[in-house]
Each structure stands twice: as structure tokens, then as C-alpha cells.
Scaffold this active site. Structure first.
Site, short mmCIF file in Angstrom:
data_model
loop_
_atom_site.label_atom_id
_atom_site.label_comp_id
_atom_site.label_asym_id
_atom_site.label_seq_id
_atom_site.Cartn_x
_atom_site.Cartn_y
_atom_site.Cartn_z
N ASP A 94 0.83 -1.22 0.00
CA ASP A 94 0.00 0.00 0.00
C ASP A 94 0.86 1.27 0.00
OD1 ASP A 94 -2.65 0.64 -0.16
OD2 ASP A 94 -3.11 0.41 1.96
N GLY A 150 -7.76 9.43 7.48
CA GLY A 150 -6.34 9.11 7.60
C GLY A 150 -5.47 9.68 6.49
N ALA A 151 -4.19 9.87 6.80
CA ALA A 151 -3.16 10.19 5.81
C ALA A 151 -2.62 8.86 5.25
CB ALA A 151 -2.04 11.00 6.44
N ASN A 153 0.63 7.77 5.11
CA ASN A 153 1.96 7.27 5.49
C ASN A 153 1.92 6.09 6.47
OD1 ASN A 153 1.05 8.94 7.50
ND2 ASN A 153 3.04 9.84 7.93
N VAL A 230 -1.88 20.58 7.02
CA VAL A 230 -2.46 21.77 7.65
C VAL A 230 -3.60 22.36 6.79
CG1 VAL A 230 -1.98 24.14 8.41
CG2 VAL A 230 -0.40 22.28 9.01
N PRO A 231 -3.43 22.49 5.46
CA PRO A 231 -4.55 23.05 4.68
C PRO A 231 -5.83 22.22 4.81
CG PRO A 231 -2.54 23.05 3.38
CD PRO A 231 -2.22 22.31 4.64
N GLU A 250 -4.39 16.01 13.76
CA GLU A 250 -2.97 15.60 13.76
C GLU A 250 -2.40 16.04 12.42
OE1 GLU A 250 -1.23 14.38 16.04
OE2 GLU A 250 -2.67 13.65 17.50
N GLY A 252 0.61 18.60 9.97
CA GLY A 252 2.01 18.55 9.55
C GLY A 252 2.96 19.29 10.47
N CYS A 284 5.22 12.74 9.84
CA CYS A 284 4.81 14.10 10.21
C CYS A 284 5.75 14.73 11.23
CB CYS A 284 3.41 14.07 10.78
SG CYS A 284 3.22 12.85 12.07
N GLU A 381 6.95 22.15 4.94
CA GLU A 381 6.99 20.70 5.12
C GLU A 381 7.20 20.03 3.76
OE1 GLU A 381 3.35 18.51 6.07
OE2 GLU A 381 4.49 17.38 7.55
N LYS A 451 0.38 24.90 17.99
CA LYS A 451 0.33 25.89 16.91
C LYS A 451 -0.41 25.28 15.68
CE LYS A 451 4.82 27.32 17.12
NZ LYS A 451 5.96 28.22 16.97
N GLU A 458 -3.47 12.26 20.52
CA GLU A 458 -3.73 10.84 20.37
C GLU A 458 -2.87 10.10 21.39
OE1 GLU A 458 -3.26 10.17 15.99
OE2 GLU A 458 -5.44 10.00 16.09
P1 NDP Z 1 -4.03 15.40 3.16
O1 NDP Z 1 -4.27 16.56 4.05
O2 NDP Z 1 -3.93 15.64 1.71
O3 NDP Z 1 -5.19 14.31 3.34
C1 NDP Z 1 -5.50 13.76 4.61
C2 NDP Z 1 -6.85 13.05 4.52
O4 NDP Z 1 -7.90 14.01 4.45
C3 NDP Z 1 -7.00 12.17 3.28
O5 NDP Z 1 -7.74 11.01 3.63
C4 NDP Z 1 -7.78 13.07 2.34
O6 NDP Z 1 -8.45 12.36 1.35
C5 NDP Z 1 -8.73 13.75 3.32
N1 NDP Z 1 -9.31 15.01 2.87
C6 NDP Z 1 -8.82 15.88 1.95
N2 NDP Z 1 -9.63 16.96 1.86
C7 NDP Z 1 -10.65 16.78 2.73
C8 NDP Z 1 -11.79 17.55 3.12
N3 NDP Z 1 -12.06 18.74 2.59
N4 NDP Z 1 -12.62 17.06 4.07
C9 NDP Z 1 -12.36 15.87 4.65
N5 NDP Z 1 -11.29 15.10 4.33
C10 NDP Z 1 -10.44 15.53 3.39
O7 NDP Z 1 -2.73 14.69 3.75
P2 NDP Z 1 -1.87 13.50 3.11
O8 NDP Z 1 -2.73 12.30 2.98
O9 NDP Z 1 -1.15 14.02 1.93
O10 NDP Z 1 -0.83 13.21 4.30
C11 NDP Z 1 0.33 13.95 4.51
C12 NDP Z 1 0.09 14.98 5.60
O11 NDP Z 1 -0.36 14.35 6.77
C13 NDP Z 1 1.38 15.71 5.97
O12 NDP Z 1 1.14 17.08 6.13
C14 NDP Z 1 1.74 15.10 7.31
O13 NDP Z 1 2.51 15.91 8.13
C15 NDP Z 1 0.40 14.82 7.90
N6 NDP Z 1 0.50 13.80 8.94
C16 NDP Z 1 0.33 14.16 10.24
C17 NDP Z 1 0.49 13.23 11.25
C18 NDP Z 1 0.27 13.58 12.69
O14 NDP Z 1 -0.03 12.69 13.47
N7 NDP Z 1 0.40 14.83 13.10
C19 NDP Z 1 0.88 11.84 10.95
C20 NDP Z 1 0.99 11.56 9.55
C21 NDP Z 1 0.83 12.53 8.58
P3 NDP Z 1 -7.69 11.98 -0.02
O15 NDP Z 1 -6.23 12.11 0.19
O16 NDP Z 1 -8.10 10.59 -0.24
O17 NDP Z 1 -8.21 12.94 -1.03
#
Ligand code: NDP
Length: 484
Positions: A94, A150-151, A153, A230-231, A250, A252, A284, A381, A451, A458
Site C-alpha cells: 500500500d 487518515g493520511a 503514510n 495543515v490546509p 494531527e 504537519g 509528520c 513541510e 500551533k 492521540e
Molecule cells: P491530506 O491533508 O492531503 O489528506 C488527509 C486526509 O484528508 C485524506 O484522507 C484526504 O483524502 C482527506 N481530505 C482531503 N480533503 C478533505 C476535506 N475537505 N474534508 C475531509 N477530508 C479531506 O494529507 P496527506 O494524505 O497528503 O498526508 C500527509 C500529511 O499528513 C502531511 O502534512 C503530514 O505531516 C500529515 N500527517 C500528520 C500526522 C500527525 O499525526 N500529526 C501523521 C501523519 C501525517 P484523499 O487524500 O483521499 O483525497
């Protein structure tokens, strides 16, 4: 390669479910770029089925004794441990993370969370407060239906880190994995069901951000826990606020690691390696701004470059491989763009910097030295194997620079001076700090950001606070003395 195709796209009400009307989401093996499976995005009917299942199951699940809920979670932990190899291979397919890593870091971490929160479920309680002759008590209640998003990673770990405390408290969950990594959460749902979780307690549906957004704004949902950027966090937080839903975010980071000249060099280099290149940098909490005190900078860089030669890059399913590809072609491009910006803005490339091979999304482990605080690679990031090394002179100076970021996820310090280590840990603006180690996140301790890196925590006892609420009951013992 073993067959990675899931029995169906979704897991709802204790069984696999499919609706082929949903858009196709392809699963690509990052080690070769080949398609290995596909799932369908959830249609409105599938979303409805999942939310109905979770709401219908919640009252009975929360009415069960904590001991019974806990037993089910612990049984699921055992099932996951028994299947560690199979689940680790799936995690590798995966995500592209090396099997050498996934065998010890993913399904095992999910099992730890299910076991730890399973053990806690029977001990959840409120308190008694004596108020003269009157008294009050509090009841710790679940929130209701929780949504986990979920993200990509750590797909198995994230599914369990959210599911285990939610279920321990008597909530039910609808979990949406990242579209990049849809396979592993289904296995967590399977294990929970086999362990005896009633139908609807833990559901998984696939989809992109639009499916996540639909879940977040549904009136039946009481809480949203997101792991992502963050976005996305800002959007999800705002949408959740419309319904005054609880949130855990949780997000970035751009975390600092401070290395003082009295640090044990091998330990500090090891910390910088784990904090930048484990999981090919897709973590992250990574310490991607490595501040090294000037008089040890040359020795540090030489040793870091030397030890990075120990990387074995290749097919992540080969257990001898300890460094895999990026999760996707899109992420590969993002990281290569950052590397170009680093060069263009004047950072010195010490090692790496290039894509490797044509099949799969491999990038060399990359180290930049002489990085300035205002360069893009020191501010944003990257989420890939790119370490930025910055120099510093004094403790006061480096602390101010380390904290000068809108992120606040993690931070680390390497020094033999015990008072300095704790002084710095106290001053760091970050949710998780490490002294003379990096990136260890056992379930026993809370994890999360300050911040822009997030809200809520968690793991640890703190997670219980974020998946439950207190009801206060005041008991009058002496009649009501009204003034008129
Ligand atoms: P994204 O923010 O792109 O996506 C995260 C999840 O949110 C995905 O399942 C995505 O769906 C979903 N999503 C996107 N837009 C919306 C919305 N408007 N409403 C609801 N859900 C939405 O992150 P990534 O998957 O690219 O992961 C990388 C990021 O995650 C990095 O910034 C990293 O730092 C952070 N992260 C943080 C951790 C922590 O514990 N603090 C741990 C691991 C990662 P889809 O992608 O399927 O479109």
C-alpha cells in the site's frame, strides 16, 4: 507479490460492501509503479449505509461493560499480531515502506493501541464530589459516532490509533483512509469483527476528500479525528465547527533537532537519520531542520554522509532493503521540486538529490548544508527524504530560531548537559519533544501538535479526554430553599 486485492471496497456493519457505481481508485505499488488493486469511492448510498450502521450500533456498544469492550479490543490486537507478516506485506504494498520497517512498526503499533486502550476500557470512570450534605458525580460518556480520516503514510497505525480509544470509550467509528492507501484499514475492521465487535461498531469507507467532507458535516457525527496536512486540517476544522463537533487534528510539521557540541556524535547522527529518512522521510514528526553547533558541523556532516551509504534501496518487499520509494508519483514530484528550490536558493547539496531508476518512485536520501532559516526547504513541510542542516552558535539563538515556525508538532535535543536538555524541552513550542533520541511514539504517551500542527492528542490517557465527555449530576439532599 501476494495478491493485494481486497474482497470489496468498503467494510460496513460487520461485512464487506461494494457499490461499483463509485469512481475507481487505483492502488499502485510504489516499488514498481504497477497497479495491484482497485477500490471504488463511496457513493452517497455507501456513505449513508456506513453512518446508519455506526449510529444504530452506538447505543448498544456503549451500554456494554467496559470489560467486555476491552476484551474485544484485546482479542483484535492478538489477531493482528498473529497476522503481522501478512499485514506488514500489505502495508508495504500500500505505502512502499520497506517490509523490514513495516514488520516492526505498523501492525504491531496498531496491536499495541488496541491492547492498551482495551486494557483501559474497564477503568473509565467519573468522580464523586461531596458538597456538604449535597453531592455531585460525573459520568464519563462516549461522544457518539466518530469519523476518522487518515493520511497515507501509516494507514494501519492511523486506523487503530483513532479506532482503539474511540471504541474503548463506547463510540462507534466510520473511518476513511487516504485514497493513496485504501487497503490496510479494511484489515483492522476485519480483525475487530472477528474479535467480536458488533456489526457497525467500526466501519471503513473509501473515497477522496469529497467523501471525507460529506462525513464531517453529517448531523449524526459527534467527532472528527483527522491525520493530514495543515490546509486540509483548516477545512475540516471549519466544517466540524458548523455542527460544534469535537475534533482532533494531527497535522504537519517542520520540526527542529538541536545538536550541541557535547552530544554523543553517533547518537545524534542516528537521531537525525531516523528523524529524516525512516519511512523515506514521510513522517509528520520528522526533525527536518537539523541545527548543528558550529564547531562540530564538519564532523557531523561527514559522519551523516558516511552512514547514509549504509542505505539499501530497492524493492521494499525484499527484507534486505531498508529504504523504499515515495508513496506516489505526485509525492515524488513534490519532493524533487523542493530539492530544486533548495539548490536554486543557495543551499549546499551534500549528498543525494536525484530520482533513482524509472520504475517506482525512488529518490536518494538528500542532505543540504548551509541552509538559511528563510529558505523554502527550511520553512515548508517537504514530507520526503530531505534533511536541512543549519549552523548555530548559542543556546539562546538556536532556541529562538527553532521556535520561529508556525508549526509545533515535535522537537528534539541532543546534549550531555542534563539541565540544558530539560531547559530546552521546556522552552520548545511543540507537542512532542525528545531528549537524546527521536521519533519514538509508544501508545503509552500522548502525541499531537501545538500551533498549526494541530489540536487534541492521540494515545496515552489524553486520548480518552478527546473521545469522551463528562456529564455532571448534582444531587440535592435537603429540599429546595426558594426565596419566594
Ligand atoms: P491530506 O491533508 O492531503 O489528506 C488527509 C486526509 O484528508 C485524506 O484522507 C484526504 O483524502 C482527506 N481530505 C482531503 N480533503 C478533505 C476535506 N475537505 N474534508 C475531509 N477530508 C479531506 O494529507 P496527506 O494524505 O497528503 O498526508 C500527509 C500529511 O499528513 C502531511 O502534512 C503530514 O505531516 C500529515 N500527517 C500528520 C500526522 C500527525 O499525526 N500529526 C501523521 C501523519 C501525517 P484523499 O487524500 O483521499 O483525497
Amino acid at each position: 507479490m501476494r495478491d493485494a486485492k481486497p474482497r470489496a471496497s468498503h467494510f460496513i456493519a460487520g461485512a464487506y460492501a461494494e457499490d461499483e457505481q463509485g469512481d475507481v481508485i487505483e492502488v499502485i505499488y510504489p516499488g514498481s509503479g504497477e497497479k495491484v488493486a482497485q477500490v471504488h469511492s463511496a457513493t452517497p448510498e455507501i456513505v449513508e449505509q456506513a453512518l446508519t450502521a455506526a449510529s444504530s450500533a452506538q447505543t448498544a456498544w456503549s451500554a456494554m461493560l467496559g470489560t467486555e469492550r476491552g476484551r474485544i479490543l484485546r482479542r483484535a490486537a492478538e489477531i493482528i499480531r498473529e497476522r503481522n507478516r501478512e499485514l506488514s506485506e500489505l502495508e508495504t504494498i500500500d505505502t512502499g515502506k520497506p517490509l523490514q520497517e513495516t514488520l516492526v512498526a505498523d501492525a504491531t503499533s496498531a496491536a499495541d493501541a488496541l491492547e492498551w486502550f482495551g486494557n483501559l476500557a474497564a477503568s473509565l470512570r467519573g468522580e464523586h464530589i461531596q458538597l456538604g450534605k449535597d453531592w455531585a458525580y460525573s459520568i464519563r460518556e462516549p461522544l457518539g459516532v466518530c469519523v476518522g480520516i487518515g493520511a497515507w503514510n501509516y494507514p494501519t497505525q492511523i486506523a487503530a490509533w483513532k479506532g482503539a480509544p474511540a471504541l474503548a470509550c463506547g463510540n462507534t467509528m466510520v473511518f476513511k483512509p487516504s485514497e493513496e492507501t485504501p487497503l490496510c484499514a479494511l484489515k483492522v475492521a476485519e480483525a475487530l469483527t472477528e474479535a467480536g465487535a458488533p456489526a457497525g461498531v467500526y466501519n471503513v469507507i473509501q473515497g477522496r476528500g469529497d467523501v471525507g467532507a460529506t462525513l464531517v458535516s453529517d448531523p449524526r457525527v459527534a467527532k472528527v479525528s483527522l491525520t493530514g496536512s495543515v490546509p486540509t486540517g483548516k477545512k475540516v476544522y471549519a466544517a466540524a465547527a458548523e455542527g460544534m463537533r469535537h475534533v482532533t487534528m494531527e497535522l504537519g510539521g517542520k520540526s527542529p533537532i538541536l545538536i550541541f557540541d557535547d552530544a554523543d556524535l553517533e547518537t545524534a547522527v542516528g537521531g537525525a537519520i531516523l528523524g529524516n529518512f525512516y519511512s523515506t522521510g514521510q513522517i509528520c514528526s520528522n526533525g527536518t531542520r537539523v541545527f548543528v553547533q558550529k564547531d562540530i558541523k564538519d564532523a557531523f556532516l561527514a559522519r551523516l554522509a558516511e552512514r547514509l551509504k549504509g542505505i539499501t534501496m530497492g524493492d521494499p518487499l525484499d527484507e534486505a532493503v531498508n529504504y523504499g520509494p515515495m508513496v506516489s508519483e505526485a509525492q515524488l514530484k513534490i519532493v524533487l521540486d523542493f530539492i530544486e528550490k533548495g539548490k536554486a536558493e543557495g543551499a549546499r547539496l551534500v549528498t543525494g538529490g536525484k530520482r533513482v531508476g524509472r520504475n517506482g518512485w525512488f529518490i536518494e536520501p538528500t542532505v543540504f548544508a548551509d541552509v538559511a532559516d528563510d529558505m523554502t526547504i527550511a520553512r515548508e513541510e517537504i514530507f520526503g527524504p530531505v534533511a536541512s542542516i543549519l549552523d548555530f552558535d548559542t543556546e539562546e539563538e538556536v532556541l529562538a530560531r527553532a521556535n520561529a515556525t508556525p508549526f509545533g508538532l515535535s522537537a528534539g535535543v541532543f546534549t550531555q548537559d542534563v539541565t540544558r536538555a530539560h531547559r530546552i524541552a521546556r522552552a520548545f513550542q511543540a507537542g512532542s519533544c525528545w531528549i537524546n533520541t527521536y521519533n519514538l511514539t509508544p501508545v503509552e504517551v500522548s502525541f499531537g501538535g501545538s500551533k498549526l500542527s494541530g489540536v487534541g492528542r492521540e494515545n496515552g490517557l489524553a486520548a480518552i479526554e478527546h473521545f469522551s465527555q463528562l456529564k455532571t449530576v448534582y444531587v440535592g439532599m435537603e429540599g429546595v430553599d426558594a426565596p419566594y
